[in-house]
Enzyme design. Structure first.
Site, mmCIF file in Angstrom:
data_model
loop_
_atom_site.group_PDB
_atom_site.id
_atom_site.type_symbol
_atom_site.label_atom_id
_atom_site.label_comp_id
_atom_site.label_asym_id
_atom_site.label_seq_id
_atom_site.Cartn_x
_atom_site.Cartn_y
_atom_site.Cartn_z
ATOM 1 N N ARG A 1 43.746 36.064 35.504
ATOM 2 C CA ARG A 1 42.240 35.740 35.462
ATOM 3 C C ARG A 1 41.965 35.188 36.609
ATOM 4 O O ARG A 1 40.560 35.074 36.791
ATOM 5 C CB ARG A 1 41.971 34.918 34.294
ATOM 6 C CG ARG A 1 42.526 33.635 34.319
ATOM 7 C CD ARG A 1 42.502 32.680 33.289
ATOM 8 N NE ARG A 1 43.235 31.467 33.235
ATOM 9 C CZ ARG A 1 44.625 31.226 33.224
ATOM 10 N NH1 ARG A 1 45.615 32.263 33.298
ATOM 11 N NH2 ARG A 1 45.045 30.009 33.334
ATOM 12 N N LYS B 1 46.139 26.066 45.651
ATOM 13 C CA LYS B 1 45.284 27.383 45.340
ATOM 14 C C LYS B 1 44.109 27.383 46.489
ATOM 15 O O LYS B 1 43.548 28.317 46.769
ATOM 16 C CB LYS B 1 44.380 26.770 43.954
ATOM 17 C CG LYS B 1 45.414 27.273 42.649
ATOM 18 C CD LYS B 1 44.749 27.077 41.286
ATOM 19 C CE LYS B 1 45.438 27.400 40.307
ATOM 20 N NZ LYS B 1 45.218 26.973 39.061
ATOM 21 N N CYS C 1 43.035 27.076 27.545
ATOM 22 C CA CYS C 1 43.385 28.498 27.875
ATOM 23 C C CYS C 1 44.952 28.333 27.518
ATOM 24 O O CYS C 1 45.460 29.352 27.223
ATOM 25 C CB CYS C 1 43.358 28.641 29.424
ATOM 26 S SG CYS C 1 41.747 28.659 30.037
#
Length: 343
Positions: free
Chosen positions: A68, A83, A184
């Site tokens: 995702r 990230k 999640c």
């Protein structure tokens, strides 16, 4: 070809036009969290030509992110890239005229005002309530509009908060929800819902930056069960709100009971340790040398990964922050930290 030519289709949209595009080029936005939502938001803002985009995230790319989190690749995960480092590379390849400012850090009361002030809009790409209350305090204290968004399973929601004009986040959510809640990692998430919510957040940010009217609603939708709900929050001011009425910024107060240095990351079987008084950077080489006989050590310019056994992995960042993967008990986490890093 001029710089504006790349935005020709966007400028044909009358609410933006050439004047709005020039405003975007001279604007500054900061995104907190570069997971699924932050990936989408940053992608849109950079393509739209927002001149300066700061991206903040504390984590590294993992294989489970790729379902995702649209900016990252298998190579990023294999290399344990932070990230924001991986994101900066992708975003600069999309639009080299935009300044992308990557910050490898956990947003907390020690650094929030330094990292979030001086911007025209703050956009929420996080997955936890505490950070949102912190963003809300900074936004109100410094008069910065911000856009909230969240997504889990097939559901998502978003809203825009403008200090002095709209209710604030704490007006709508006065009490931090008890318990871990759904995440999640516990109930999953569909990639399309993060794309949709992130896109709505990006649109709201663009509206703020060009001076257009923002959405007065808290929007909720479920893409699997085809349902949606709009709640008009324009009259939702809490006359006793500690944040926007009383200007009591608990989440920026070092003496507040809200503050913690050890945090169990919801649904991730991970504890984050953030030593607030640590003013010295971790020397990765010396730390690796010290730990190499106690377990497996991996090192790159951004982090040091240490596995003392098969169940536990400790990830050290230069600012002193540590993620302990493989447990969610704070006492156990403190034991590991004390054992390998001292008190």
């Amino acid at each position: 070809m001029t710089e504006l030519d790349r935005y020709s289709r966007q400028m044909l949209f009358k609410p933006i036009g050439k004047e709005g595009q020039e405003q975007l080029i001279n604007s500054r936005a900061v995104i907190v969290g570069m997971g699924a939502l932050g990936s989408v938001i940053s992608n849109h803002l950079v393509r739209a030509g927002v001149g300066y985009v700061r991206i903040i995230d504390r984590d590294i790319v993992e294989l489970s992110n790729l379902q995702r989190q649209i900016l990252y690749t298998e190579e990023d995960a294999a290399n344990n890239l932070p990230k924001v480092v991986a994101a900066e590379k992708r975003l600069k390849g999309i639009n080299s005229t935009v300044t992308v400012d990557p910050i490898i850090s956990d947003l907390n009361l020690e650094n929030a005002e330094d990292l979030l002030t001086g911007f025209d809009v703050i956009i929420d790409g996080t997955d936890n309530f505490m950070t949102r209350y912190l963003i809300n305090d900074v936004a109100i204290k410094h008069g910065i509009p911000w856009v909230y968004g969240g997504a889990v399973s097939s559901r998502g929601m978003f809203a825009t908060f403008i200090p002095g004009k709209t209710p604030c986040y704490r007006c709508l959510f006065p009490v931090i929800p008890a318990g871990l809640g759904e995440t999640c990692d516990t109930i999953g998430v569909l990639s399309p819902i993060t794309d949709i919510i992130g896109s709505f957040e990006a649109v709201e940010a663009l509206k703020i930056l060009v001076g257009a009217k923002t959405n007065p609603n808290l929007d909720q939708l479920d893409i699997w069960y085809n349902s949606s709900l709009q709640m008009d929050i324009s009259e939702g001011h809490n006359p006793n709100c500690p944040a926007c009425v009383k200007h009591e910024f608990e989440f920026l107060d070092r003496s507040s009971h809200q503050q913690i240095a050890y945090t169990s990351l919801c649904g991730r079987n991970t504890v984050q340790i953030n030593p607030r008084n640590n003013k010295q950077e971790i020397d990765f080489a010396k730390t690796a040398e010290r730990l190499k006989n106690s377990g497996k050590v991996q090192i790159n310019p951004y982090m040091l990964r240490f596995s003392p056994n098969e169940e536990i992995t400790m990830v050290f960042f230069k600012d002193g922050r540590v993620l302990i993967h493989g447990l969610n008990d704070l006492v156990q986490a403190k034991t590991y930290y004390s054992k390998y890093m001292g008190t």
